[in-house]
Design a protein around this motif. Structure first.
Motif, PDB file in Angstrom:
ATOM      1  N   HIS A   8       0.852  -1.190   0.000  1.00 18.69           N
ATOM      2  CA  HIS A   8       0.000   0.000   0.000  1.00 18.69           C
ATOM      3  C   HIS A   8       0.882   1.232   0.000  1.00 18.69           C
ATOM      4  O   HIS A   8       1.823   1.322   0.773  1.00 18.69           O
ATOM      5  CB  HIS A   8      -0.906   0.024   1.228  1.00 18.69           C
ATOM      6  N   GLN A  12      -2.551   6.374  -0.757  1.00 18.88           N
ATOM      7  CA  GLN A  12      -3.784   5.631  -0.550  1.00 18.88           C
ATOM      8  C   GLN A  12      -4.029   5.434   0.948  1.00 18.88           C
ATOM      9  O   GLN A  12      -5.166   5.481   1.416  1.00 18.88           O
ATOM     10  CB  GLN A  12      -3.682   4.284  -1.281  1.00 18.88           C
ATOM     11  N   ALA A  15      -5.657   8.384   2.584  1.00 21.19           N
ATOM     12  CA  ALA A  15      -6.895   8.828   1.954  1.00 21.19           C
ATOM     13  C   ALA A  15      -8.092   8.668   2.888  1.00 21.19           C
ATOM     14  O   ALA A  15      -9.047   9.431   2.830  1.00 21.19           O
ATOM     15  CB  ALA A  15      -7.132   8.066   0.657  1.00 21.19           C
TER      16      ALA A  15
ATOM     17  N   GLN B  12      -8.516  12.188  -0.725  1.00 22.01           N
ATOM     18  CA  GLN B  12      -9.050  11.131  -1.578  1.00 22.01           C
ATOM     19  C   GLN B  12      -8.713  11.416  -3.040  1.00 22.01           C
ATOM     20  O   GLN B  12      -8.422  10.504  -3.808  1.00 22.01           O
ATOM     21  CB  GLN B  12     -10.561  11.041  -1.367  1.00 22.01           C
ATOM     22  N   ALA B  15      -5.252  10.343  -4.027  1.00 15.94           N
ATOM     23  CA  ALA B  15      -4.935   8.942  -3.738  1.00 15.94           C
ATOM     24  C   ALA B  15      -4.687   8.150  -5.018  1.00 15.94           C
ATOM     25  O   ALA B  15      -3.912   7.207  -5.032  1.00 15.94           O
ATOM     26  CB  ALA B  15      -6.063   8.304  -2.922  1.00 15.94           C
ATOM     27  N   ASP B  16      -5.332   8.547  -6.092  1.00 12.54           N
ATOM     28  CA  ASP B  16      -5.200   7.803  -7.347  1.00 12.54           C
ATOM     29  C   ASP B  16      -4.019   8.306  -8.181  1.00 12.54           C
ATOM     30  O   ASP B  16      -3.884   9.511  -8.423  1.00 12.54           O
ATOM     31  CB  ASP B  16      -6.496   7.943  -8.149  1.00 12.54           C
TER      32      ASP B  16
END
Lengths: 118, 118
Positions: A8, A12, A15, B12, B15-16
């Motif tokens: 991980h 992420q 998040a 969030q 995060a990607d």
DNA sequence: TTGATATGAAACCAAATGGTTTCGTATAAT
DNA sequence: ATTATACGAAACCATTTGGTTTCATATCAA
């Protein structure tokens, strides 16, 4: 510093708001799972899974003490985040940096009131 | 600075990995969707949805020019991230800060080689 | 030894996520 | 006027995520 192919990644991991609270909590002191759970409205197993994710990202370390597992913050992976963020530093409130950026990139994305590129 | 009850928060949003690349790309200059898509192996619609999420988080701004929509970076929400990160600054490589933290919090999580609290 | 406590693992579930394809609509070009 | 371009919306799908409950195991206490 390059991600180290962890299961991980830091982005992420942080998040989720619960995990951010966990980090914050474990920054103050090392704690066993049961104590940690006292601070959250979710099940112990759920907390445990969040801790696993944080551990996979390298953000917490665990240590067995008798029958309990104590967790503590391991802040170093946050440096990756800091580094990522540093790229954008020049865009904040620093007119000189903006100008520098503009000069370096030629006719960049500076736009006038008409809404068209200059 | 308090999150402003946006539909998507910054944590969030970044995060990607695709969205992080998007931010990086749009930092250099404003671009219409089709051009942006040239940099990614996914469909235009997918890119569009990522852009929507970034916009919801306030990280990009859109501007209609004729039939195209141009996107550009809006870095200010990253300040929230910077602020969040600043809490952990004291834990990095600064022995004085560590000591200060230790003193302020009494017998905190400083641990000796035996693996037991002092 | 016999419980009680602390915790992880497993199986399961609903919702969110990241992607696709298809369709509609506005603007530009011929 | 007709066609091509640029884009978002909608419907759909597989996988991941965040949560649960149940079960297994290790350690401490009586």
């Amino acid at each position: 510093m390059a991600a180290l192919s962890r299961k991980h990644d830091v982005f992420q991991a942080i998040a989720d708001p619960t995990r951010r609270k966990l980090l914050r909590l474990l920054a103050d002191k090392e704690m066993p799972v049961t104590v940690i759970c006292g601070h959250f409205p979710i099940s112990r197993t759920a907390v445990s899974k969040h801790l696993r994710i944080l551990a996979d990202a390298g953000l917490v370390k665990e240590r067995k003490v008798g029958r309990e597992t104590r967790y503590r913050l391991e802040p170093t992976p946050l440096l990756e985040l800091k580094e990522w963020l540093s790229f954008y530093e020049r865009f904040w409130d620093n007119k000189m940096a903006m100008l520098k950026h503009y000069v370096e990139n030629g006719k960049g994305h500076i736009v006038d009131a008409d809404g068209d590129d200059k």
